[in-house]
Design a protein around this motif. Sequence first.
Motif, short mmCIF file in Angstrom:
data_model
loop_
_atom_site.label_atom_id
_atom_site.label_comp_id
_atom_site.label_asym_id
_atom_site.label_seq_id
_atom_site.Cartn_x
_atom_site.Cartn_y
_atom_site.Cartn_z
N ILE A 195 0.85 -1.19 0.00
CA ILE A 195 0.00 0.00 0.00
C ILE A 195 0.89 1.24 0.00
N ILE A 196 0.58 2.18 -0.88
CA ILE A 196 1.39 3.39 -1.03
C ILE A 196 0.48 4.59 -0.80
N LYS A 197 0.93 5.50 0.07
CA LYS A 197 0.15 6.69 0.40
C LYS A 197 0.86 7.94 -0.10
N PRO A 198 0.09 8.97 -0.47
CA PRO A 198 0.72 10.25 -0.83
C PRO A 198 1.60 10.76 0.32
N GLY A 199 2.80 11.20 -0.01
CA GLY A 199 3.73 11.68 1.00
C GLY A 199 4.70 10.62 1.48
#
Length: 264
Positions: A135-139
Motif C-alpha cells: 500500500i502506497i500513500k501520498p507523501g
Amino acid sequence: MGDKQIGLTPDAEFSDRLIDQLDKLRTLPYIVGSSLWTYNDYRSDYEKTPPSENRAWGVVDVWRNKKKAYKQIQDIYAPVLGLKATVDEKVITITLIPRNKQDIPAFVMEDYTLVYQLFDANGKSIGKERMELPIIKPGDEELEFSFKNNRNASRTDVGLWSPMQIEVKTASSEELKNLPVETSNSPIIEFLGRTNESVGIGYTVSEKDSIFTFKYGNSKENLTKEVTSDLKGAIKIKWPTTEPFFVKLKSDVTEWSTTKQLEE
C-alpha cells in the motif's frame, strides 16, 4: 479551461501553456481534481471545424492511434510522481516516487503491481516479471526495488498497473528512440473491415482533401472497379464475401496510396 486542438499527427502534443495551467492547479488547496476532454479525435460539422471535418482534440486519433500527447496525459494523471529503472551488469533497480499529499491526483494506492520486461543487447525480450506492490500513500518516501541481473539483461521496460489492469505509468532504463513520423503525400488506409456484403474503409484526411477516388478489385494487379466520393474519413463499398478485396485511394490533391488487402 480550454486550449487549442492538439493536432492530427502522431507527434502532436499539448502546448506548454496547457501544461503550465495543469501544474498550477496542483498548488491550489481548493482544487481536488481535474479531467481531460477529450480522449479521441472525432468527426463533426460544428462551427469552425476544419475542412477535413475532423476535430483533433484527442490524445488518440479517430482510429485510436496514440499521439505523443497520450504519454503526456498518462504521466500527468499517473498515481505516482515518478517511475525510474536502471540496469547494470549485476543489478536491476526500479524506483517509484509517490505523489505529494497535495497533488493531482493524490490517493492511497492499493493492489497495484509493477510489470518489468527484460531485453538483451539486441533488443530481444528475454523475460517478463510481475511484482505486487505494498500500500502506497501520498507523501510516502520513495520505494526502491533491486534484483540480481541473472539473465544478463541490457534494458528493462517497466509498467505500473492498476487493480483494473490499466497501465498507468511507464518507464525504461534506456531512453527509447522515437520512430520517425512517416510523412506522406497520400491518404493512409487505417482500417478495412467487412460487414455482410460490404467492406468498410477508414482513411486519413488532410485539410486540403475534398474528393476521394477509390480503385479496388480482387487482386493487387486487378483494381478494375472505381468509385469517387466526397465522404471524409470513411466509406462503405459493396463487395461479395466470396471475393478477396484490395483497394487504394487518392484525393483531388494527392497521389495514390499504397494498395491494402482486407485480411479475413
